[in-house]
Scaffold this motif. Structure first.
Motif, PDB file in Angstrom:
ATOM      1  N   THR A 123       0.803  -1.154   0.118  1.00 51.01           N
ATOM      2  CA  THR A 123      -0.054  -0.115   0.272  1.00 51.01           C
ATOM      3  C   THR A 123       0.796   1.288  -0.071  1.00 51.01           C
ATOM      4  O   THR A 123       0.482   2.234  -0.669  1.00 51.01           O
ATOM      5  CB  THR A 123      -0.955   0.171   1.272  1.00 51.01           C
ATOM      6  N   MET A 124       1.993   1.387   0.981  1.00 47.46           N
ATOM      7  CA  MET A 124       2.981   2.382   0.879  1.00 47.46           C
ATOM      8  C   MET A 124       3.435   2.511  -0.743  1.00 47.46           C
ATOM      9  O   MET A 124       3.683   3.658  -1.068  1.00 47.46           O
ATOM     10  CB  MET A 124       3.869   2.283   1.799  1.00 47.46           C
ATOM     11  N   ALA A 125       4.110   1.446  -1.168  1.00 46.74           N
ATOM     12  CA  ALA A 125       4.488   1.576  -2.332  1.00 46.74           C
ATOM     13  C   ALA A 125       3.617   2.067  -3.604  1.00 46.74           C
ATOM     14  O   ALA A 125       4.070   2.799  -4.445  1.00 46.74           O
ATOM     15  CB  ALA A 125       5.192   0.125  -2.910  1.00 46.74           C
ATOM     16  N   SER A 126       2.293   1.648  -3.441  1.00 47.55           N
ATOM     17  CA  SER A 126       1.284   2.233  -4.476  1.00 47.55           C
ATOM     18  C   SER A 126       1.127   3.567  -4.302  1.00 47.55           C
ATOM     19  O   SER A 126       0.998   4.212  -5.298  1.00 47.55           O
ATOM     20  CB  SER A 126      -0.247   1.439  -3.895  1.00 47.55           C
ATOM     21  N   ALA A 127       1.040   4.213  -3.092  1.00 46.41           N
ATOM     22  CA  ALA A 127       1.008   5.497  -2.950  1.00 46.41           C
ATOM     23  C   ALA A 127       2.307   6.236  -3.592  1.00 46.41           C
ATOM     24  O   ALA A 127       2.036   7.330  -4.294  1.00 46.41           O
ATOM     25  CB  ALA A 127       0.929   5.877  -1.496  1.00 46.41           C
ATOM     26  N   LEU A 128       3.399   5.587  -3.358  1.00 49.14           N
ATOM     27  CA  LEU A 128       4.679   6.058  -4.241  1.00 49.14           C
ATOM     28  C   LEU A 128       4.494   6.048  -5.618  1.00 49.14           C
ATOM     29  O   LEU A 128       4.871   7.021  -6.324  1.00 49.14           O
ATOM     30  CB  LEU A 128       5.796   5.229  -3.539  1.00 49.14           C
ATOM     31  N   PHE A 129       3.962   4.973  -6.251  1.00 48.96           N
ATOM     32  CA  PHE A 129       3.808   4.913  -7.872  1.00 48.96           C
ATOM     33  C   PHE A 129       2.834   5.781  -8.075  1.00 48.96           C
ATOM     34  O   PHE A 129       2.884   6.328  -9.333  1.00 48.96           O
ATOM     35  CB  PHE A 129       3.368   3.539  -7.967  1.00 48.96           C
TER      36      PHE A 129
END
Length: 451
Positions: free
Chosen positions: A309-315
């Protein structure tokens, strides 16, 4: 010497897969896992087409949203494959993308960058709750009736969005909503797509939703309703989408400054039940429960979901969940992370076909939203209709999500009414402390919004 050498290379690869994914220990083999991965990809690949269209309504550039959808899915699924060794694909969630677009960004008037900031913060909360083991305990404190009602309510909300995008349901000054001009081209195409989807699903055709999307799109082009590429070279000339417009664009300071505690809280509530319940259900279906009734590496899978989820926000995409469509691959025998790895690779290859998204009209993806809403309705069987203190909160949770166009509002009405009804009827023993905490938080949010 050629044949023995090839055989040794094959055995080397097999031994490597065995070492990484423990195939024989789980009663499977590489061929079964690969086929299970192909099956899962066919049933879940519709997200590549649907998610960017929903996020684009929040203002996120469509091509960047598509790339972010793929990258976030690949990242989290690889974590599931190699770290947790789970046959699970996780990616931007249906319902969560609707919550992001229609409740957070459009509903509260925030920028999509601020919305991504809220997603990132919710991912941090998830990570803390997952590594400490609190996440599962929190879910255990929420009654089964409400957990089921949340799934049903999100399903109705998603279906309502699909009906709206199709032009089947439109705004009406007299009745707020009304039936659109269903004999016009757009709604008719959506109805055709809905029929195709339903028939293929009923026949258990693999890839039913993606087949329906592509078929409806082709019919739309043949009728001249949507743009048609003049040749294959027109499609080929379109560039592979990039995440440059959304990468690291989340506004964490803006999210904190806005004071969107309720938004982050709602993200957390929805994700808590969605991913955990689905993970447990799929793990049982895959026979991953040990002799003590525990699911090995469950916390790793939950932590992977939080990191994802954190990575998704970064992307540049929304919060993740575990796709229920994983059940199709598990039914084909998928038991290990090798299945997830295969799906991740296929999603990555999807970048090369991503330019097709620019020629897919919304009437082609709307039926998929309606079908997904119908599938989520199955949770209604777990609601206790014999107890009125359960019926009213469940009903309010379900009905208020589509009527207020907000998942968060539905959650608030459900939690508050459940807690109050149990208290005033002398049944406070049935309330876990988490219910008091969540209900008070929603009440405070209502008070803050009214000023």
């Amino acid at each position: 010497m050629g044949l023995p050498q090839q055989r040794m290379e094959h055995l080397g690869k097999t031994n490597l897969l065995e070492k990484v994914f423990k195939l024989s220990e789980r009663g499977t083999n590489a061929k079964t896992e690969v086929l299970a991965g192909l099956t899962t990809f066919m049933t879940v690949s519709y997200i590549i087409f649907v998610n960017p269209l929903i996020l684009s309504e929040a203002g996120i550039p469509k091509e960047a949203a598509l790339a972010a959808t793929i990258f976030s899915t690949v990242f989290c699924t690889l974590l599931m494959a190699f770290w947790a060794n789970f046959p699970i694909v996780a990616g931007p969630g249906m319902g969560l993308n609707a919550f992001f677009t229609y409740t957070v960004v459009i509903g509260q008037g925030l920028s999509w960058q601020t919305g991504l900031g809220a997603v990132f913060i919710s991912g941090i909360f998830f990570f803390i709750l997952s590594v400490t083991g609190v996440r599962k305990k929190l879910v255990d404190g929420v009654p089964k009736t409400l957990r089921s009602a949340i799934g049903v309510g999100i399903g109705l909300f998603v279906a309502f969005i699909g009906l709206k995008n199709a032009g089947i349901i439109v705004a009406n000054e007299s009745t707020f909503v009304g039936l659109g001009a269903i004999t016009s081209t757009g709604p008719l195409l959506a109805i055709i797509g809905l029929i195709i989807s339903a028939v293929l699903m009923a026949l258990r055709v693999k890839g039913a939703l993606i087949i329906s999307i592509l078929t409806t799109a082709m019919i739309s082009m043949s009728l001249g309703f949507s743009a048609t590429p003049h040749s294959l070279s027109d499609v080929a000339s379109l560039s592979i989408p990039s995440i440059s417009e959304t990468f690291m664009q989340m506004d964490i300071k803006g999210a904190i400054a806005y004071g969107i505690i309720s938004v982050i809280f709602s993200f957390t509530i929805v994700e808590l039940f969605d991913s955990l319940a689905t993970l447990i259900s799929l793990s049982k279906k895959a026979n991953l429960v040990d002799e003590n009734g525990e699911i090995p590496n469950l916390n790793r899978a939950l932590t992977a979901d939080a990191i994802g989820t954190m990575a998704s926000a970064l992307f540049g995409s929304t919060a993740l969940n575990t796709y229920v469509e994983n059940a199709t691959g598990i039914a084909e025998g998928g038991r290990t992370g090798l299945k997830a790895f295969v799906v991740a690779i296929l999603f990555l290859l999807g970048l090369f076909f991503a330019p097709l998204i620019s020629i897919i009209p919304s009437v082609a993806t709307a039926p998929t939203l309606i079908i997904i809403g119908a599938l989520m309705l199955s949770e209604i069987k777990n609601i206790d209709f014999d107890d009125f203190t359960n019926v009213v909160p469940a009903f309010l949770t379900i009905i208020m999500m589509p009527l207020t166009y907000s998942i968060a509002e539905g959650l608030a009405f459900g939690f508050i009414s459940y807690t109050l009804l149990k208290l005033v009827t002398g049944r406070k023993a049935e309330l876990h402390w988490i219910m008091y905490f969540v209900s008070i938080a929603f009440i405070i949010n209502f008070i803050m919004l009214s000023h």
